[in-house]
Design an enzyme around this catalytic site. Structure first.
Site, PDB file in Angstrom:
ATOM      1  N   ASN A  37     -46.154  -2.497  56.213  1.00 31.36           N
ATOM      2  CA  ASN A  37     -45.102  -3.184  55.453  1.00 31.36           C
ATOM      3  C   ASN A  37     -45.207  -2.708  54.008  1.00 31.36           C
ATOM      4  O   ASN A  37     -46.082  -3.133  53.273  1.00 31.36           O
ATOM      5  CB  ASN A  37     -45.333  -4.705  55.554  1.00 31.36           C
ATOM      6  CG  ASN A  37     -44.413  -5.490  54.640  1.00 31.36           C
ATOM      7  OD1 ASN A  37     -43.444  -4.956  54.105  1.00 31.36           O
ATOM      8  ND2 ASN A  37     -44.725  -6.772  54.450  1.00 31.36           N
ATOM      9  N   LYS A  49     -43.287  -3.241  51.581  1.00 32.60           N
ATOM     10  CA  LYS A  49     -42.732  -4.185  50.584  1.00 32.60           C
ATOM     11  C   LYS A  49     -41.806  -3.420  49.633  1.00 32.60           C
ATOM     12  O   LYS A  49     -41.175  -2.455  50.057  1.00 32.60           O
ATOM     13  CB  LYS A  49     -43.860  -4.941  49.882  1.00 32.60           C
ATOM     14  CG  LYS A  49     -44.825  -5.571  50.900  1.00 32.60           C
ATOM     15  CD  LYS A  49     -45.786  -6.557  50.324  1.00 32.60           C
ATOM     16  CE  LYS A  49     -46.676  -7.093  51.447  1.00 32.60           C
ATOM     17  NZ  LYS A  49     -47.577  -8.144  50.985  1.00 32.60           N
ATOM     18  N   HIS A  65     -41.396 -13.174  56.638  1.00 35.67           N
ATOM     19  CA  HIS A  65     -42.609 -12.867  55.868  1.00 35.67           C
ATOM     20  C   HIS A  65     -42.843 -13.971  54.836  1.00 35.67           C
ATOM     21  O   HIS A  65     -41.891 -14.531  54.290  1.00 35.67           O
ATOM     22  CB  HIS A  65     -42.466 -11.504  55.187  1.00 35.67           C
ATOM     23  CG  HIS A  65     -43.750 -11.036  54.587  1.00 35.67           C
ATOM     24  ND1 HIS A  65     -44.177 -11.468  53.359  1.00 35.67           N
ATOM     25  CD2 HIS A  65     -44.720 -10.234  55.074  1.00 35.67           C
ATOM     26  CE1 HIS A  65     -45.364 -10.930  53.103  1.00 35.67           C
ATOM     27  NE2 HIS A  65     -45.715 -10.176  54.126  1.00 35.67           N
ATOM     28  N   GLU A 121     -43.610 -13.876  51.840  1.00 28.83           N
ATOM     29  CA  GLU A 121     -42.964 -13.657  50.540  1.00 28.83           C
ATOM     30  C   GLU A 121     -41.491 -14.060  50.602  1.00 28.83           C
ATOM     31  O   GLU A 121     -40.934 -14.564  49.627  1.00 28.83           O
ATOM     32  CB  GLU A 121     -43.140 -12.187  50.112  1.00 28.83           C
ATOM     33  CG  GLU A 121     -44.573 -11.937  49.656  1.00 28.83           C
ATOM     34  CD  GLU A 121     -45.114 -10.553  49.914  1.00 28.83           C
ATOM     35  OE1 GLU A 121     -44.323  -9.620  50.129  1.00 28.83           O
ATOM     36  OE2 GLU A 121     -46.355 -10.400  49.919  1.00 28.83           O
ATOM     37  N   GLU A 162     -50.262 -14.353  59.504  1.00 30.99           N
ATOM     38  CA  GLU A 162     -50.659 -13.900  58.171  1.00 30.99           C
ATOM     39  C   GLU A 162     -50.990 -15.114  57.312  1.00 30.99           C
ATOM     40  O   GLU A 162     -50.084 -15.724  56.722  1.00 30.99           O
ATOM     41  CB  GLU A 162     -49.514 -13.114  57.519  1.00 30.99           C
ATOM     42  CG  GLU A 162     -49.096 -11.892  58.290  1.00 30.99           C
ATOM     43  CD  GLU A 162     -48.443 -10.855  57.377  1.00 30.99           C
ATOM     44  OE1 GLU A 162     -48.950  -9.731  57.344  1.00 30.99           O
ATOM     45  OE2 GLU A 162     -47.466 -11.181  56.688  1.00 30.99           O
ATOM     46  N   GLY A 170     -52.574  -9.828  50.159  1.00 31.65           N
ATOM     47  CA  GLY A 170     -52.652  -9.155  48.867  1.00 31.65           C
ATOM     48  C   GLY A 170     -53.776  -9.669  47.982  1.00 31.65           C
ATOM     49  O   GLY A 170     -53.836  -9.348  46.796  1.00 31.65           O
ATOM     50  N   SER A 175     -54.727  -8.564  53.933  1.00 35.25           N
ATOM     51  CA  SER A 175     -55.851  -7.755  53.448  1.00 35.25           C
ATOM     52  C   SER A 175     -56.591  -7.028  54.573  1.00 35.25           C
ATOM     53  O   SER A 175     -57.807  -6.862  54.513  1.00 35.25           O
ATOM     54  CB  SER A 175     -56.816  -8.597  52.611  1.00 35.25           C
ATOM     55  OG  SER A 175     -56.145  -9.116  51.471  1.00 35.25           O
TER      56      SER A 175
END
Ligand code: PGA
Length: 259
Positions: free
Chosen positions: A13, A15, A99, A101, A171, A177, A217
């Site tokens: 991904n 991003k 996701h 985010e 996730e 991240g 991560s």
């Protein structure tokens, strides 16, 4: 190690990183190293603007193309949105949906994510449906409840015949991240819970074929032990997917786990 019924899947991904030419360069590097690999699935998810050129660079290698999001609507006055049909038209096979985010920064909720999952399936796109608890949820002990709600709502109304097209990604938000990874045991515990919910909805045989990826991560150093868990069927990789030298070793860890 997952059952042989489930081929491991490693998805990158990107991003909001890589313009079209940078994407081509990265894709060419990955294709050069693992483009003929058949024992694991490899998916690249660039930004919309790089889909076409990355898709062309993937060419007839064994990599597959995915988008990072899509609209729940099929067409019309939705400025800035991109439909499932448009993604199919660019030869996308997968699309990341829900996701964290998108949930946190763009206020997407489980009901909207469910509409996107349905729209993806209706257009022959395979959704990678993302789930995961925040740090607050984990610390207050509500991870199981949150995951239960996310799975039930995001997959509401999906028929057993459509189940083979689904991919899920666990996730934990606190691991994305941040360099903090769930331990293999923590990941396995939630993956097993998700698998149980899939059993309930789709029946055992189909549920055992659905891949549940871990994301947060994941990198070369921790991939092998995560992928060794019985219900961890691959990875959704953010930061480490942005360079072939960090992404390819994760693919190789998956190949080693398979072999
Ligand atoms: P990360 O991102 O690997 O950089 O933690 C994973 C993701 O957001 O899918």
């Amino acid at each position: 190690m997952p059952t042989p019924a489930r081929k491991l899947l490693i998805a990158g991904n990107w991003k909001m990183n890589k313009n079209a030419s940078e994407g081509v360069e990265l894709t060419a590097d990955i294709v050069g190293e693992v483009g003929t690999e058949t024992s694991v699935g490899i998916v690249l998810c660039p930004p919309f603007t790089a889909l076409e050129s990355v898709g062309r660079t993937i060419g007839d290698s064994n990599l597959q193309l995915g988008a990072q999001d899509m609209s729940a609507e099929s067409a019309g006055a939705y400025t800035g949105e991109v439909s499932a049909e448009m993604l199919r038209n660019l030869f996308c096979t997968f699309v990341i949906v829900g996701h964290s985010e998108r949930r946190q920064l763009f206020h997407e909720d489980d009901a909207l994510i469910n509409r996107k999952v349905r729209a993806a399936l209706a257009n022959n796109l395979r959704p990678i449906v993302c789930l995961g608890e925040t740090l607050d949820h984990r610390e207050e002990g509500s991870t199981e409840k949150i995951i239960d709600h996310q799975v039930r709502t995001c997959l509401a109304g999906i028929e057993p015949e459509q189940a083979d097209q689904l991919v899920l990604a666990y996730e934990p938000v606190w691991a994305i991240g941040t360099g903090r990874t769930a331990t293999p045991e923590m990941a396995q515990e939630v993956h097993a819970q998700i698998r149980g919910l899939l059993h309930e909805q789709f029946g055992a045989e189909r549920a055992e074929r659905i891949r549940i990826l871990y994301g947060g991560s994941m990198k070369a150093e921790n991939a092998a032990e995560l992928l060794a868990q019985p219900d961890v069927d691959g990875g959704l990789i953010g930061g480490a997917s942005l360079a072939a030298r960090t992404f390819v070793p994760i693919v190789r860890a998956a190949i080693a786990e398979t072999g």
